[in-house]
Design an enzyme around this catalytic site. Sequence first.
Site, PDB file in Angstrom:
ATOM      1  N   GLU A  81       0.722  -1.381   0.290  1.00  0.00           N
ATOM      2  CA  GLU A  81       0.314   0.074  -0.343  1.00  0.00           C
ATOM      3  C   GLU A  81       0.675   0.947  -0.247  1.00  0.00           C
ATOM      4  OE1 GLU A  81      -2.961  -0.188  -0.832  1.00  0.00           O
ATOM      5  OE2 GLU A  81      -3.410  -2.363  -0.406  1.00  0.00           O
ATOM      6  N   ARG A  91     -19.224   0.947   8.128  1.00  0.00           N
ATOM      7  CA  ARG A  91     -20.370   0.119   8.103  1.00  0.00           C
ATOM      8  C   ARG A  91     -20.182  -0.588   6.955  1.00  0.00           C
ATOM      9  NH1 ARG A  91     -23.820   4.832   5.705  1.00  0.00           N
ATOM     10  NH2 ARG A  91     -22.412   5.030   5.134  1.00  0.00           N
ATOM     11  N   CYS A 144      -8.046  -1.850   7.746  1.00  0.00           N
ATOM     12  CA  CYS A 144      -6.642  -1.717   7.062  1.00  0.00           C
ATOM     13  C   CYS A 144      -6.545  -0.602   7.447  1.00  0.00           C
ATOM     14  CB  CYS A 144      -6.359  -2.651   6.407  1.00  0.00           C
ATOM     15  SG  CYS A 144      -6.921  -3.973   6.327  1.00  0.00           S
ATOM     16  N   HIS A 167      -2.032  -5.655   1.930  1.00  0.00           N
ATOM     17  CA  HIS A 167      -2.422  -6.071   1.748  1.00  0.00           C
ATOM     18  C   HIS A 167      -3.029  -7.455   0.824  1.00  0.00           C
ATOM     19  CE1 HIS A 167      -5.990  -3.172   2.774  1.00  0.00           C
ATOM     20  NE2 HIS A 167      -6.249  -4.386   3.432  1.00  0.00           N
TER      21      HIS A 167
HETATM   22  N1  PCA Z   1      -8.752  -6.272   6.399  1.00  0.00           N
HETATM   23  C1  PCA Z   1      -9.911  -4.992   6.052  1.00  0.00           C
HETATM   24  C2  PCA Z   1      -9.962  -5.158   7.984  1.00  0.00           C
HETATM   25  C3  PCA Z   1      -9.195  -6.412   8.721  1.00  0.00           C
HETATM   26  C4  PCA Z   1      -8.622  -7.247   7.438  1.00  0.00           C
HETATM   27  O1  PCA Z   1      -7.473  -8.246   7.763  1.00  0.00           O
HETATM   28  C5  PCA Z   1      -9.492  -3.906   5.554  1.00  0.00           C
HETATM   29  O2  PCA Z   1      -8.941  -4.319   4.277  1.00  0.00           O
HETATM   30  O3  PCA Z   1      -9.923  -3.356   5.954  1.00  0.00           O
END
Ligand code: PCA
Length: 213
Positions: A81, A91, A144, A167
């Site tokens: 990222e 939500r 995240c 991610h």
């Molecule tokens: N992925 C979510 C929240 C927790 C996770 O492992 C995200 O990408 O926000």
Amino acid sequence: MTATILLTGFMPFGGERTNPSWQVAAKFDRTTIGGAAVRAWELPVNLKRAGQALAGAIQMAQPDAILGLGQAGGRTALSIEQVAINLVDQRRTREAGGAVGGKPIIADAPDAYFTRIPVAAILRALARKEIPAERSLSAGIFICNAAMYLALHTTRADPAMPVGFIHLPYAAAQAVRHRTAPSMSVEMMAAGVESALGVIARTLARPRGRAAT
Ligand code: PCA
């Protein structure tokens, strides 16, 4: 003194029984990579509690670098990222961006922070290992992105401190229930994260300077 890297992963969410981010992070707890001690921490998928847990982890581990991991079902590769934005929509049960609504994670704080891990060097390391990886320009607006934003905001007084987020796609076992979604084995994701930790450890071993991203 040995440098410490705080490695966070998340609890399962969105009806999943596992979260590859914690499966991967847990593998490296109390290991040493590139001369740096790794401490893994599991965060809850809730803004307030994740923020508190992250603050507690930083307090306890006193890290020299922070790498967050999270699941982003649907991604095809490890996503390094680039940026965390000051926006959250709790939500959302899924991590993708694009929802209407959302409010600042921290009122009156900067709109965004760029990552402070060397994205290009990490991508090169992963390419050498033949592990699919990409630079991602959005970490979404769920927990995240918030965890990445909070880690960067909390450590803003130390701009040379490597802080970033990766991610992960669905693990292969999860894809049994997501037939058309891309997936990767936990082992391959772990190999990729190990390489990223190695690159980060190298930046810690160098005299402090602003890391190129
Ligand atoms: N992925 C979510 C929240 C927790 C996770 O492992 C995200 O990408 O926000």
